[in-house]
Design a protein around this motif. Structure first.
Motif, PDB file in Angstrom:
ATOM      1  N   ARG A 136      -8.748  11.284  -5.493  1.00 18.98           N
ATOM      2  CA  ARG A 136      -9.541  10.350  -4.675  1.00 18.98           C
ATOM      3  C   ARG A 136      -8.763   9.072  -4.403  1.00 18.98           C
ATOM      4  N   GLU A 137      -8.084   8.548  -5.436  1.00 18.64           N
ATOM      5  CA  GLU A 137      -7.300   7.330  -5.248  1.00 18.64           C
ATOM      6  C   GLU A 137      -6.158   7.565  -4.267  1.00 18.64           C
ATOM      7  N   LEU A 138      -5.521   8.718  -4.356  1.00 20.92           N
ATOM      8  CA  LEU A 138      -4.439   9.051  -3.431  1.00 20.92           C
ATOM      9  C   LEU A 138      -4.970   9.132  -1.998  1.00 20.92           C
ATOM     10  N   ASN A 139      -6.099   9.784  -1.815  1.00 19.87           N
ATOM     11  CA  ASN A 139      -6.688   9.885  -0.472  1.00 19.87           C
ATOM     12  C   ASN A 139      -7.070   8.514   0.066  1.00 19.87           C
ATOM     13  N   GLU A 157       0.820  -1.208   0.000  1.00 17.18           N
ATOM     14  CA  GLU A 157       0.000   0.000   0.000  1.00 17.18           C
ATOM     15  C   GLU A 157       0.853   1.256   0.000  1.00 17.18           C
ATOM     16  N   ARG A 158       2.004   1.218   0.647  1.00 13.73           N
ATOM     17  CA  ARG A 158       2.899   2.379   0.591  1.00 13.73           C
ATOM     18  C   ARG A 158       3.434   2.573  -0.821  1.00 13.73           C
ATOM     19  N   ARG A 159       3.711   1.475  -1.515  1.00 10.88           N
ATOM     20  CA  ARG A 159       4.152   1.573  -2.909  1.00 10.88           C
ATOM     21  C   ARG A 159       3.023   2.137  -3.761  1.00 10.88           C
ATOM     22  N   GLU A 160       1.798   1.685  -3.513  1.00 14.40           N
ATOM     23  CA  GLU A 160       0.643   2.224  -4.235  1.00 14.40           C
ATOM     24  C   GLU A 160       0.471   3.711  -3.946  1.00 14.40           C
ATOM     25  N   LEU A 161       0.748   4.107  -2.720  1.00 18.57           N
ATOM     26  CA  LEU A 161       0.668   5.511  -2.345  1.00 18.57           C
ATOM     27  C   LEU A 161       1.666   6.340  -3.153  1.00 18.57           C
ATOM     28  N   ASP A 216       0.398   6.512  -6.688  1.00 23.56           N
ATOM     29  CA  ASP A 216      -0.735   7.436  -6.812  1.00 23.56           C
ATOM     30  C   ASP A 216      -0.265   8.885  -6.810  1.00 23.56           C
ATOM     31  N   ARG A 217       0.725   9.188  -5.971  1.00 23.02           N
ATOM     32  CA  ARG A 217       1.290  10.550  -5.963  1.00 23.02           C
ATOM     33  C   ARG A 217       1.919  10.880  -7.310  1.00 23.02           C
ATOM     34  N   ARG A 218       2.687   9.937  -7.837  1.00 24.24           N
ATOM     35  CA  ARG A 218       3.338  10.141  -9.129  1.00 24.24           C
ATOM     36  C   ARG A 218       2.291  10.326 -10.239  1.00 24.24           C
ATOM     37  N   ASP A 219       1.242   9.516 -10.239  1.00 27.02           N
ATOM     38  CA  ASP A 219       0.190   9.640 -11.252  1.00 27.02           C
ATOM     39  C   ASP A 219      -0.472  11.010 -11.186  1.00 27.02           C
ATOM     40  N   LEU A 220      -0.749  11.470  -9.974  1.00 27.27           N
ATOM     41  CA  LEU A 220      -1.381  12.777  -9.812  1.00 27.27           C
ATOM     42  C   LEU A 220      -0.476  13.886 -10.338  1.00 27.27           C
ATOM     43  N   GLU A 221       0.798  13.812 -10.014  1.00 26.59           N
ATOM     44  CA  GLU A 221       1.734  14.831 -10.502  1.00 26.59           C
ATOM     45  C   GLU A 221       1.842  14.803 -12.027  1.00 26.59           C
ATOM     46  N   SER A 278      -5.637   5.653  -0.734  1.00 27.26           N
ATOM     47  CA  SER A 278      -4.375   4.970  -0.396  1.00 27.26           C
ATOM     48  C   SER A 278      -3.837   5.473   0.941  1.00 27.26           C
ATOM     49  N   ARG A 279      -3.939   6.783   1.162  1.00 25.61           N
ATOM     50  CA  ARG A 279      -3.495   7.335   2.446  1.00 25.61           C
ATOM     51  C   ARG A 279      -4.309   6.757   3.604  1.00 25.61           C
ATOM     52  N   ARG A 280      -5.630   6.661   3.411  1.00 27.22           N
ATOM     53  CA  ARG A 280      -6.471   6.078   4.466  1.00 27.22           C
ATOM     54  C   ARG A 280      -6.108   4.621   4.711  1.00 27.22           C
ATOM     55  N   ASP A 281      -5.851   3.865   3.643  1.00 27.17           N
ATOM     56  CA  ASP A 281      -5.495   2.456   3.801  1.00 27.17           C
ATOM     57  C   ASP A 281      -4.196   2.296   4.584  1.00 27.17           C
ATOM     58  N   VAL A 282      -3.197   3.095   4.252  1.00 25.31           N
ATOM     59  CA  VAL A 282      -1.920   3.017   4.963  1.00 25.31           C
ATOM     60  C   VAL A 282      -2.120   3.411   6.426  1.00 25.31           C
ATOM     61  N   TYR A 283      -2.881   4.455   6.670  1.00 28.62           N
ATOM     62  CA  TYR A 283      -3.139   4.902   8.046  1.00 28.62           C
ATOM     63  C   TYR A 283      -3.848   3.806   8.838  1.00 28.62           C
ATOM     64  N   GLN A 284      -4.878   3.190   8.227  1.00 28.22           N
ATOM     65  CA  GLN A 284      -5.611   2.133   8.929  1.00 28.22           C
ATOM     66  C   GLN A 284      -4.720   0.932   9.212  1.00 28.22           C
ATOM     67  N   ASP A 285      -3.874   0.569   8.258  1.00 19.85           N
ATOM     68  CA  ASP A 285      -2.960  -0.543   8.504  1.00 19.85           C
ATOM     69  C   ASP A 285      -1.976  -0.215   9.610  1.00 19.85           C
ATOM     70  N   ASN A 286      -1.486   1.015   9.624  1.00 20.48           N
ATOM     71  CA  ASN A 286      -0.564   1.415  10.680  1.00 20.48           C
ATOM     72  C   ASN A 286      -1.250   1.380  12.038  1.00 20.48           C
ATOM     73  N   ARG A 287      -2.490   1.820  12.096  1.00 24.26           N
ATOM     74  CA  ARG A 287      -3.235   1.773  13.363  1.00 24.26           C
ATOM     75  C   ARG A 287      -3.462   0.334  13.790  1.00 24.26           C
ATOM     76  N   ARG A 288      -3.820  -0.509  12.827  1.00 21.08           N
ATOM     77  CA  ARG A 288      -4.099  -1.911  13.125  1.00 21.08           C
ATOM     78  C   ARG A 288      -2.849  -2.613  13.631  1.00 21.08           C
ATOM     79  N   ASP A 289      -1.692  -2.261  13.075  1.00 24.74           N
ATOM     80  CA  ASP A 289      -0.425  -2.891  13.503  1.00 24.74           C
ATOM     81  C   ASP A 289       0.106  -2.285  14.781  1.00 24.74           C
ATOM     82  N   GLY A 290      -0.529  -1.226  15.282  1.00 23.61           N
ATOM     83  CA  GLY A 290      -0.087  -0.607  16.525  1.00 23.61           C
ATOM     84  C   GLY A 290       1.034   0.396  16.330  1.00 23.61           C
ATOM     85  N   TRP A 291       1.331   0.746  15.085  1.00 22.98           N
ATOM     86  CA  TRP A 291       2.413   1.679  14.774  1.00 22.98           C
ATOM     87  C   TRP A 291       1.824   3.068  14.616  1.00 22.98           C
TER      88      TRP A 291
END
Length: 190
Positions: A170-173, A31-35, A38-43, A175-188
């Motif tokens: 929207r895709e970038l946002n 998901e971080r790679r996708e993030l 997504d940033r590169r695609d937007l730019e 991806s950001r939510r997915d990474v944030y949720q995974d980080n929360r789930r992992d306790g990081w």
């Protein structure tokens, strides 16, 4: 016999939990790679819009053809990427359904977590399907007006590029939510 069955279920649940955590770390990297993608695609899309506006303002046929070629390549890449994401989301939705079914044996909390996870996978699948439909519609509309230089056609083309930018945001946002949720789930936490 009842104790043996209970021990077996506990071992299976713990093994599944350990495997899921290993996959969770891998999925966070993905998901971080996708993030980053997504940033590169937007730019790239924003840069394309700037080039389009410059070509239109200068009335440069050569620049406009270059912009159209870049847009076509970028859109083709986006459609391929969406197809891959859709296939991945289908797998995750099936896995989520299967995990929700298995989780019901772990008690009410496990069942609730499994159902929430399956619902999130279905929501991701629906969002990716909608994004792919939108990209395909934009591609069809761009094909219809390719090569046209009338102000109405150019304005429509510009609006379609803006639609692609909105979709990329929207895709970038997401991806950001997915990474944030995974980080929360992992306790990081950051």
């Amino acid at each position: 016999m009842n104790r043996i069955a209970s021990a077996l279920v506990a071992v299976l649940l713990l093994t599944g939990s350990a495997q899921a955590q290993g996959v969770g770390n891998r999925s966070t990297r993905v998901e971080r790679r996708e993030l980053r993608d997504d940033r590169r695609d937007l730019e790239e899309l924003r840069d394309l819009l700037v080039r389009f506006d410059r070509a239109w303002a200068q009335r440069s046929e050569r620049q406009m053809v270059n912009v159209e070629n870049s847009l076509r390549k970028l859109l083709r890449k986006e459609l391929e990427e969406s197809q891959r994401e859709l296939a991945k989301d289908w797998k995750e939705a099936r896995r989520g359904r299967r995990n929700a079914h298995v989780a019901q044996w772990g008690g009410p909390r496990a069942a609730m977590w499994g159902q929430a996870s399956a619902a999130q996978a279905r929501a991701d699948l629906r969002a990716e399907q909608q994004a792919l439909r939108t990209k395909k519609a934009i591609a069809r509309e761009l094909d219809d007006i390719e090569g046209l230089r009338q102000p109405g056609a150019l304005n429509h083309k510009r609006m379609l590029i803006l639609d692609l930018i909105q979709l990329a945001e929207r895709e970038l946002n997401q991806s950001r939510r997915d990474v944030y949720q995974d980080n929360r789930r992992d306790g990081w936490r950051r």
